[in-house]
Design a protein around this motif. Structure first.
Motif, PDB file in Angstrom:
ATOM      1  N   LEU A  13       0.939  -0.823   0.062  1.00  0.00           N
ATOM      2  CA  LEU A  13      -0.113  -0.232   0.417  1.00  0.00           C
ATOM      3  C   LEU A  13       0.634   0.952  -0.006  1.00  0.00           C
ATOM      4  CD1 LEU A  13      -2.096  -2.667   1.064  1.00  0.00           C
ATOM      5  CD2 LEU A  13      -3.190  -0.353   2.553  1.00  0.00           C
ATOM      6  N   GLY A  14       0.997   1.772  -1.525  1.00  0.00           N
ATOM      7  CA  GLY A  14       1.743   2.836  -1.626  1.00  0.00           C
ATOM      8  C   GLY A  14       2.843   2.610  -2.352  1.00  0.00           C
ATOM      9  N   ALA A  15       2.352   1.372  -3.402  1.00  0.00           N
ATOM     10  CA  ALA A  15       4.222   0.717  -3.853  1.00  0.00           C
ATOM     11  C   ALA A  15       4.072   2.085  -4.779  1.00  0.00           C
ATOM     12  CB  ALA A  15       2.473   0.130  -4.784  1.00  0.00           C
ATOM     13  N   THR A  16       4.168   2.735  -5.181  1.00  0.00           N
ATOM     14  CA  THR A  16       4.355   4.075  -6.436  1.00  0.00           C
ATOM     15  C   THR A  16       5.510   5.113  -5.700  1.00  0.00           C
ATOM     16  OG1 THR A  16       2.337   4.906  -5.669  1.00  0.00           O
ATOM     17  CG2 THR A  16       2.310   4.068  -8.202  1.00  0.00           C
ATOM     18  N   GLY A  17       5.385   4.884  -4.434  1.00  0.00           N
ATOM     19  CA  GLY A  17       5.969   6.102  -3.563  1.00  0.00           C
ATOM     20  C   GLY A  17       7.741   6.028  -3.025  1.00  0.00           C
ATOM     21  N   ALA A  18       8.274   6.250  -2.909  1.00  0.00           N
ATOM     22  CA  ALA A  18       9.651   6.664  -3.104  1.00  0.00           C
ATOM     23  C   ALA A  18       9.854   4.989  -1.884  1.00  0.00           C
ATOM     24  CB  ALA A  18      10.696   7.531  -1.838  1.00  0.00           C
ATOM     25  N   VAL A  19       9.407   4.660  -0.422  1.00  0.00           N
ATOM     26  CA  VAL A  19       9.077   3.233   0.034  1.00  0.00           C
ATOM     27  C   VAL A  19       9.059   1.850  -1.042  1.00  0.00           C
ATOM     28  CG1 VAL A  19       9.162   2.485   2.262  1.00  0.00           C
ATOM     29  CG2 VAL A  19      10.001   4.842   2.255  1.00  0.00           C
ATOM     30  N   PHE A  40      -0.709  -1.789  -4.291  1.00  0.00           N
ATOM     31  CA  PHE A  40      -1.772   0.445  -4.434  1.00  0.00           C
ATOM     32  C   PHE A  40      -1.498   1.591  -4.201  1.00  0.00           C
ATOM     33  CE2 PHE A  40      -3.431  -4.253  -2.200  1.00  0.00           C
ATOM     34  CZ  PHE A  40      -4.613  -4.365  -3.699  1.00  0.00           C
ATOM     35  N   ALA A  41      -2.125   1.960  -4.893  1.00  0.00           N
ATOM     36  CA  ALA A  41      -2.034   3.717  -4.566  1.00  0.00           C
ATOM     37  C   ALA A  41      -3.160   4.339  -4.805  1.00  0.00           C
ATOM     38  CB  ALA A  41      -1.080   3.804  -5.810  1.00  0.00           C
ATOM     39  N   SER A  42      -2.650   5.285  -5.505  1.00  0.00           N
ATOM     40  CA  SER A  42      -3.774   7.034  -4.848  1.00  0.00           C
ATOM     41  C   SER A  42      -4.172   6.562  -6.839  1.00  0.00           C
ATOM     42  CB  SER A  42      -3.896   8.303  -5.002  1.00  0.00           C
ATOM     43  OG  SER A  42      -2.975   8.500  -6.062  1.00  0.00           O
ATOM     44  N   LYS A  43      -6.228   6.619  -6.731  1.00  0.00           N
ATOM     45  CA  LYS A  43      -6.437   6.860  -7.822  1.00  0.00           C
ATOM     46  C   LYS A  43      -5.169   7.313  -9.502  1.00  0.00           C
ATOM     47  CE  LYS A  43     -10.297   8.357 -10.167  1.00  0.00           C
ATOM     48  NZ  LYS A  43     -12.179   8.655 -10.100  1.00  0.00           N
ATOM     49  N   ARG A  44      -4.481   8.627  -8.755  1.00  0.00           N
ATOM     50  CA  ARG A  44      -4.072   9.347 -10.073  1.00  0.00           C
ATOM     51  C   ARG A  44      -2.290   8.182 -11.099  1.00  0.00           C
ATOM     52  NH1 ARG A  44       1.309  11.253  -8.922  1.00  0.00           N
ATOM     53  NH2 ARG A  44       2.168  10.757  -7.285  1.00  0.00           N
ATOM     54  N   SER A  45      -2.297   6.921 -10.056  1.00  0.00           N
ATOM     55  CA  SER A  45      -1.333   6.450 -10.071  1.00  0.00           C
ATOM     56  C   SER A  45      -2.448   4.092 -11.048  1.00  0.00           C
ATOM     57  CB  SER A  45      -0.659   6.347  -9.251  1.00  0.00           C
ATOM     58  OG  SER A  45      -0.231   6.623  -8.592  1.00  0.00           O
ATOM     59  N   ALA A  46      -3.149   4.348 -10.564  1.00  0.00           N
ATOM     60  CA  ALA A  46      -3.897   3.187 -11.798  1.00  0.00           C
ATOM     61  C   ALA A  46      -3.844   3.016 -12.406  1.00  0.00           C
ATOM     62  CB  ALA A  46      -5.320   4.053 -10.555  1.00  0.00           C
ATOM     63  N   GLY A 168       9.630  12.218   0.947  1.00  0.00           N
ATOM     64  CA  GLY A 168       8.657  10.925   0.144  1.00  0.00           C
ATOM     65  C   GLY A 168       8.734  11.607  -1.480  1.00  0.00           C
ATOM     66  N   ALA A 169       8.580  11.080  -2.034  1.00  0.00           N
ATOM     67  CA  ALA A 169       9.108  11.243  -3.431  1.00  0.00           C
ATOM     68  C   ALA A 169       8.851  13.134  -4.113  1.00  0.00           C
ATOM     69  CB  ALA A 169       8.618  10.493  -4.970  1.00  0.00           C
ATOM     70  N   ALA A 170       8.286  13.283  -3.537  1.00  0.00           N
ATOM     71  CA  ALA A 170       7.643  14.863  -3.643  1.00  0.00           C
ATOM     72  C   ALA A 170       8.411  16.171  -2.996  1.00  0.00           C
ATOM     73  CB  ALA A 170       6.377  15.226  -3.548  1.00  0.00           C
TER      74      ALA A 170
HETATM   75  P1  A2P Z   1       0.610   7.891  -5.750  1.00  0.00           P
HETATM   76  O1  A2P Z   1       1.834   7.781  -6.082  1.00  0.00           O
HETATM   77  O2  A2P Z   1      -0.856   7.472  -6.724  1.00  0.00           O
HETATM   78  O3  A2P Z   1       0.879   9.639  -5.083  1.00  0.00           O
HETATM   79  P2  A2P Z   1       5.717   9.027  -0.717  1.00  0.00           P
HETATM   80  O4  A2P Z   1       5.991   9.124   0.429  1.00  0.00           O
HETATM   81  O5  A2P Z   1       6.976   8.637  -1.703  1.00  0.00           O
HETATM   82  O6  A2P Z   1       5.208  10.399  -0.891  1.00  0.00           O
HETATM   83  O7  A2P Z   1       4.516   8.188  -1.290  1.00  0.00           O
HETATM   84  C1  A2P Z   1       3.093   8.314  -0.949  1.00  0.00           C
HETATM   85  C2  A2P Z   1       2.614   6.647  -1.405  1.00  0.00           C
HETATM   86  O8  A2P Z   1       0.934   6.481  -0.715  1.00  0.00           O
HETATM   87  C3  A2P Z   1       2.333   6.695  -3.135  1.00  0.00           C
HETATM   88  O9  A2P Z   1       2.169   5.723  -3.824  1.00  0.00           O
HETATM   89  C4  A2P Z   1       1.313   7.486  -2.892  1.00  0.00           C
HETATM   90  O10 A2P Z   1       0.452   7.187  -4.490  1.00  0.00           O
HETATM   91  C5  A2P Z   1       0.160   6.605  -1.920  1.00  0.00           C
HETATM   92  N1  A2P Z   1      -0.569   7.636  -1.576  1.00  0.00           N
HETATM   93  C6  A2P Z   1      -1.025   8.585  -0.966  1.00  0.00           C
HETATM   94  N2  A2P Z   1      -2.010   9.170  -0.658  1.00  0.00           N
HETATM   95  C7  A2P Z   1      -2.850   8.242  -0.914  1.00  0.00           C
HETATM   96  C8  A2P Z   1      -4.179   8.006  -0.791  1.00  0.00           C
HETATM   97  N3  A2P Z   1      -5.337   8.555  -0.498  1.00  0.00           N
HETATM   98  N4  A2P Z   1      -4.639   6.198  -1.018  1.00  0.00           N
HETATM   99  C9  A2P Z   1      -3.858   5.675  -2.153  1.00  0.00           C
HETATM  100  N5  A2P Z   1      -2.369   5.361  -2.139  1.00  0.00           N
HETATM  101  C10 A2P Z   1      -2.069   6.763  -1.471  1.00  0.00           C
END
Ligand code: A2P
Length: 340
Positions: A13-19, A40-46, A168-170
């Motif tokens: 959960l948070g697969a697209t983030g830095a960790v 899993f990640a947010s809608k924007r990465s689906a 995080g990545a941002a």
């Molecule tokens: P996404 O990349 O789609 O925003 P980081 O710590 O590098 O910022 O990464 C945070 C991670 O948590 C990303 O994979 C991000 O997805 C995910 N994330 C943040 N907000 C949500 C959310 N509301 N629902 C699902 N995933 C989320």
């Protein structure tokens, strides 16, 4: 804790983030026995495809309707709210949850684990949740553990120099973009941090409490006492964000219970699994973030006596916050739970 199987179904959960991305790399490098991956990640990465162990896996949007049936292990590194909502739910449903947030760390029925230091705490996971420590606590306890075992530790004063990837990545993008803008004589936009981070540093990580401490400073003290099982240990921290992309550094001053010469401390630290002593001032050898980037070990150098107190020692510690500070520690916990 987990039944022996040839492969486990793992969710991130948070697969697209830095960790999250680092977790995928580590699962691949360490050939973790995967039956399947759910990302899993947010809608924007689906729909995004991520690679691991010779296959591409599709990122799904995390919504309350998602079914986690069949998932054995869930790594959570997203937001505190996601940890709160899904950590509880998945743990109660029999999934082993390995959580990177601060949400559960101090709860008495949730172990807080660095496997080299306190793997025994994994024997009791009543809620199915295990927390990994803050990315600065992990290298700190890795360095303190051998000193505690050798002569006992009375008091710790730590100042951290934390890279932007901890946010995080941002934040990594913000440091790069500000640097490029400033070098091109353009204004730097600060969106992730309250002030410009490029060519600057911020003595502020997390939120301030009424005493003026940052939440990160409070976490370091509490988590260190919990992991070292030393409730009376005195710990004080100052946490600083620095314009470094990866790796956290820490200047650590320790007051020991009994005398320990720097050479004896070097030997004790060199015997600690996951720690590398890198310390030769005559050759200008000391750990630095650029050298520790992408490495698994915690590097310790500048080991020297602090003559201003009895039994005082100074150390300089550097480790990759995305690896040992987060993803690697989480995968090592999964390995312990699957290998018994
Ligand atoms: P996404 O990349 O789609 O925003 P980081 O710590 O590098 O910022 O990464 C945070 C991670 O948590 C990303 O994979 C991000 O997805 C995910 N994330 C943040 N907000 C949500 C959310 N509301 N629902 C699902 N995933 C989320």
């Amino acid at each position: 804790m987990l039944k022996k199987k040839s492969g486990y179904v793992v969710a991130i959960l948070g697969a697209t983030g830095a960790v999250g991305k680092e977790t995928l790399e580590i699962l691949e490098e360490r050939e973790f026995p995967l039956a399947a991956l759910r990302l899993f990640a947010s809608k924007r990465s689906a729909g995004e495809m991520l690679f691991c162990q010779g296959k591409e896996w599709k990122v799904e949007e995390l919504t309350p309707e998602v079914s986690f049936a069949g998932v054995d292990i869930a790594f959570i590194s997203a937001t505190d709210n996601i940890s709160r909502e899904y950590g509880q739910r998945l743990g109660a449903a029999g999934v082993v949850v390995i959580d990177d947030s601060g949400v559960f760390r101090m709860e008495v029925d949730v172990p807080l684990v660095v496997p080299e230091v306190n793997a025994h705490a994994l024997r009791t996971m009543p809620r199915g949740i295990v927390s990994i420590p803050n990315c600065t606590t992990t290298p700190l306890v890795m360095a303190l553990k051998p000193l505690q075992e050798a002569v006992g530790v009375k008091r710790v004063v730590v100042t951290t120099f934390q890279s932007v990837s901890g946010t995080g990545a941002a934040a990594m993008d913000e440091l790069m973009n500000q640097t490029k803008d400033l070098l091109a004589f353009r204004d730097a936009k600060a969106e992730v941090y309250p002030y410009q981070i490029a060519f600057n540093l911020l003595p502020h990580i997390g939120s301030f409490n009424n005493d003026g401490d940052c939440s990160e400073e409070v976490k370091i003290a509490k988590e260190t006492r919990k992991i070292l099982e030393a409730p009376m240990l005195r710990v004080t921290a100052t946490t600083v964000r620095v314009p470094v992309l990866r790796c956290h550094s820490e200047a650590i001053n320790v007051e020991l219970e009994r005398p320990l010469k720097p050479n004896e401390a070097r030997a004790a630290l060199a015997g600690m699994p996951g720690v590398i002593v890198y310390d030769d001032p005559s050759k200008k050898l000391y750990p630095m973030p650029l050298d520790a980037t992408g490495k698994d070990d915690v590097y310790v150098g500048r080991i020297r006596e602090d003559e201003s107190i009895t039994n005082g020692l100074n150390l300089w510690v550097v480790s990759d916050n995305l690896r040992k500070g987060a993803a690697l520690n989480a995968v090592q916990i999964a390995e312990h739970l699957t290998q018994g």
